[in-house]
Design an enzyme around this catalytic site. Structure first.
Site, mmCIF file in Angstrom:
data_model
loop_
_atom_site.group_PDB
_atom_site.id
_atom_site.type_symbol
_atom_site.label_atom_id
_atom_site.label_comp_id
_atom_site.label_asym_id
_atom_site.label_seq_id
_atom_site.Cartn_x
_atom_site.Cartn_y
_atom_site.Cartn_z
ATOM 1 C CG ASP A 37 -38.886 3.005 -12.291
ATOM 2 O OD1 ASP A 37 -39.125 2.280 -13.273
ATOM 3 O OD2 ASP A 37 -37.807 2.962 -11.684
ATOM 4 C CB CYS B 97 -42.201 1.661 -9.346
ATOM 5 S SG CYS B 97 -43.290 2.242 -8.053
ATOM 6 N NE ARG C 242 -38.371 1.185 -8.966
ATOM 7 C CZ ARG C 242 -38.839 0.169 -8.253
ATOM 8 N NH1 ARG C 242 -38.900 0.238 -6.938
ATOM 9 N NH2 ARG C 242 -39.251 -0.924 -8.858
#
Length: 244
Positions: free
Chosen positions: A127, A130, A157
């Protein structure tokens, strides 16, 4: 004498009949009745994508959109839990083979960073929002130097309805996905692309089926998952041990 022989024949016939009854009972228990299983799943509002034998006699493995379930072959009992093989030196989680097949089926959609001297191949659900995904990507040269090829799949996510999902869809649809992903991890602006043949919703759905709950999630060749970031040398050592 004749009576003794007659009695022996009756005893032999009874043994054969009893053995046949045992065999019939075993067959009925060992092989799944998909219709019974589907009827039981329907009671819970669950639809099976596939029903296959599990490593445990009398229990089937059922792949659903929510992951893998296990059910007795008569459809009476259902449970969801990891199954571990304890026959080796260390416990090894049994992964639904259908999921490994689905993972391989997406290989043409993966953004791949191939090691020049490849020893191992892992798939990483990532992601772009992230922090530890950024850290993993920044270490790409070190992973490749360890002989580890990284194959990326998208896993927004926060869900498919968020901006991160739209951005990753644009990255995967760009003419040069790897360069677009590199730029995104550097914080550069992402040029929007509405759609293409690749739909990251499929990648996200597979991540959920595999049990991915966060990113990065490192998937090994057999489908087992390492949750979170792992430094290059540690991952190389783990993969070497896992191969044994």
């Amino acid at each position: 004498m004749k009576n003794c022989m007659f009695l022996r024949k009756i005893v032999s016939l009874k043994k054969i009949a009893f053995s046949f009854m045992l065999l019939t009972a075993f067959v009925n228990n060992a092989f799944a009745d998909d219709s019974l299983i589907n009827q039981s799943l329907a009671k819970m509002g669950v639809k099976a994508e596939s029903i296959t034998p599990s490593p445990i006699t009398g229990i089937s493995s059922v792949l659903t959109q929510h992951g893998t379930l296990y059910i007795t072959n008569d459809g009476k009992y259902l449970f969801q839990s990891p199954i571990y093989d304890l026959t080796g030196k260390s416990p090894k989680e049994i992964i639904n083979k259908a999921l490994v097949g689905k993972l391989d089926a997406l290989k043409d959609q993966m953004i791949v960073y191939k090691a020049p001297k490849e020893k191992y191949v892992v798939t990483v659900f990532t992601d772009i929002t992230c922090g530890y995904c950024h850290k993993l990507h920044e270490s790409m040269k070190e992973y490749n130097d360890e002989g580890i090829t990284i194959r990326y799949l998208a896993f927004p996510r926060s869900g498919m309805g968020k901006q991160s999902a739209k951005d990753m869809q644009s990255i995967w649809c760009s003419a040069t996905p790897a360069k677009s992903l590199d730029a995104a991890f550097k914080g550069e602006k992402i040029s929007p692309i509405a759609s293409c043949k690749t739909n990251i919703a499929d990648q996200y759905a597979l991540g959920l089926q595999l049990g991915v709950q966060g990113t990065p999630a490192i998937v090994l060749k057999d489908g087992s998952i390492i949750a979170g970031f792992m430094p290059p040398k540690e991952l190389a050592n783990l993969l070497a041990q896992h191969g044994k």
